[in-house]
Motif scaffolding. Structure first.
Motif, PDB file in Angstrom:
ATOM      1  N   GLN A   1       0.933  -1.020  -0.078  1.00  0.00           N
ATOM      2  CA  GLN A   1      -0.041   0.220  -0.089  1.00  0.00           C
ATOM      3  C   GLN A   1       0.839   1.372   0.079  1.00  0.00           C
ATOM      4  O   GLN A   1       1.780   1.292   0.731  1.00  0.00           O
ATOM      5  CB  GLN A   1      -0.857   0.028   1.284  1.00  0.00           C
ATOM      6  N   VAL A   2       0.720   2.254  -1.035  1.00  0.00           N
ATOM      7  CA  VAL A   2       1.358   3.515  -1.018  1.00  0.00           C
ATOM      8  C   VAL A   2       0.421   4.641  -0.982  1.00  0.00           C
ATOM      9  O   VAL A   2      -0.739   4.547  -1.566  1.00  0.00           O
ATOM     10  CB  VAL A   2       2.251   3.551  -2.281  1.00  0.00           C
ATOM     11  N   GLN A   3       0.458   5.769  -0.104  1.00  0.00           N
ATOM     12  CA  GLN A   3      -0.344   6.815   0.076  1.00  0.00           C
ATOM     13  C   GLN A   3       0.532   8.259  -0.496  1.00  0.00           C
ATOM     14  O   GLN A   3       1.712   8.278  -0.042  1.00  0.00           O
ATOM     15  CB  GLN A   3      -0.866   6.841   1.328  1.00  0.00           C
ATOM     16  N   LEU A   4      -0.230   8.796  -1.237  1.00  0.00           N
ATOM     17  CA  LEU A   4       0.714   9.741  -1.822  1.00  0.00           C
ATOM     18  C   LEU A   4      -0.188  11.153  -1.440  1.00  0.00           C
ATOM     19  O   LEU A   4      -1.329  11.328  -1.554  1.00  0.00           O
ATOM     20  CB  LEU A   4       0.595   9.816  -3.445  1.00  0.00           C
ATOM     21  N   SER A  33       8.458   4.090 -10.041  1.00  0.00           N
ATOM     22  CA  SER A  33       8.386   5.100 -10.866  1.00  0.00           C
ATOM     23  C   SER A  33       7.254   6.011 -10.344  1.00  0.00           C
ATOM     24  O   SER A  33       6.283   5.491  -9.710  1.00  0.00           O
ATOM     25  CB  SER A  33       8.230   4.978 -12.250  1.00  0.00           C
ATOM     26  N   VAL A  34       7.098   7.233 -10.579  1.00  0.00           N
ATOM     27  CA  VAL A  34       6.342   8.212 -10.122  1.00  0.00           C
ATOM     28  C   VAL A  34       6.088   9.198 -11.259  1.00  0.00           C
ATOM     29  O   VAL A  34       6.836   9.949 -11.892  1.00  0.00           O
ATOM     30  CB  VAL A  34       6.664   8.976  -8.886  1.00  0.00           C
ATOM     31  N   TYR A  94      -1.438  16.144  -9.908  1.00  0.00           N
ATOM     32  CA  TYR A  94      -1.713  14.845  -8.816  1.00  0.00           C
ATOM     33  C   TYR A  94      -0.221  13.928  -9.446  1.00  0.00           C
ATOM     34  O   TYR A  94       0.356  14.216 -10.291  1.00  0.00           O
ATOM     35  CB  TYR A  94      -2.518  14.047  -9.732  1.00  0.00           C
ATOM     36  N   CYS A  95       0.012  13.295  -8.410  1.00  0.00           N
ATOM     37  CA  CYS A  95       0.926  12.522  -8.475  1.00  0.00           C
ATOM     38  C   CYS A  95       0.539  11.025  -8.434  1.00  0.00           C
ATOM     39  O   CYS A  95      -0.669  10.839  -7.984  1.00  0.00           O
ATOM     40  CB  CYS A  95       2.222  12.697  -7.476  1.00  0.00           C
ATOM     41  N   THR A 100      -0.751   1.401 -11.164  1.00  0.00           N
ATOM     42  CA  THR A 100      -1.381   1.192 -10.229  1.00  0.00           C
ATOM     43  C   THR A 100      -2.584   2.112  -9.772  1.00  0.00           C
ATOM     44  O   THR A 100      -2.689   3.078 -10.655  1.00  0.00           O
ATOM     45  CB  THR A 100      -0.442   1.326  -8.683  1.00  0.00           C
ATOM     46  N   GLU A 101      -3.428   1.841  -8.840  1.00  0.00           N
ATOM     47  CA  GLU A 101      -4.461   2.729  -8.613  1.00  0.00           C
ATOM     48  C   GLU A 101      -4.050   3.755  -7.348  1.00  0.00           C
ATOM     49  O   GLU A 101      -4.781   4.377  -7.017  1.00  0.00           O
ATOM     50  CB  GLU A 101      -5.504   2.088  -7.836  1.00  0.00           C
TER      51      GLU A 101
END
Length: 113
Positions: A1-4, A33-34, A94-95, A100-101
């Motif tokens: 899980q990643v939160q931005l 990657s971002v 937005y990043c 992914t979602e």
């Protein structure tokens, strides 16, 4: 899980500069990657810049030579440095982690005199 969580947007005059930040949670950040996207009112979301996990970058033609994407893996943060801003850069930025979602909530950039 990643939160931005993006930050750094605001109101700036044409020709001005802003730096957007996208700190991320999660221990795998350095492997990701971002992207930075933006969406202006009434327009489709547009890819602005991309940085790979090894630091390779790509930019939309509309922002080349004005925007710089870079990352600090120790701080788990990707940045978008924007110079020579134009009214047409006005959008929500937005990043996103490609494939992914994982999206941030966006930060508003308004370029106006």
């Amino acid at each position: 899980q990643v939160q931005l969580v993006e930050s750094g947007g605001g109101l700036v005059q044409p020709g001005g500069s802003l730096r957007l930040s996208c700190p991320a949670s999660g221990s795998i950040f350095a492997t990701l990657s971002v992207n930075w996207y933006r969406q202006a009112p009434g327009k489709q979301r547009e890819l602005v810049a991309l940085i790979s996990r090894v630091g390779t970058t790509n930019y939309a033609d509309t922002v080349k030579a004005r925007f710089t994407i870079f990352r600090d893996n120790a701080k788990k943060t990707v940045y978008l440095q924007m110079h020579s801003l134009k009214p047409e850069d006005t959008a929500i930025y937005y990043c996103h982690v490609p494939g992914t979602e994982y999206w941030g909530q966006g930060t508003q950039v308004t370029v106006s005199s």
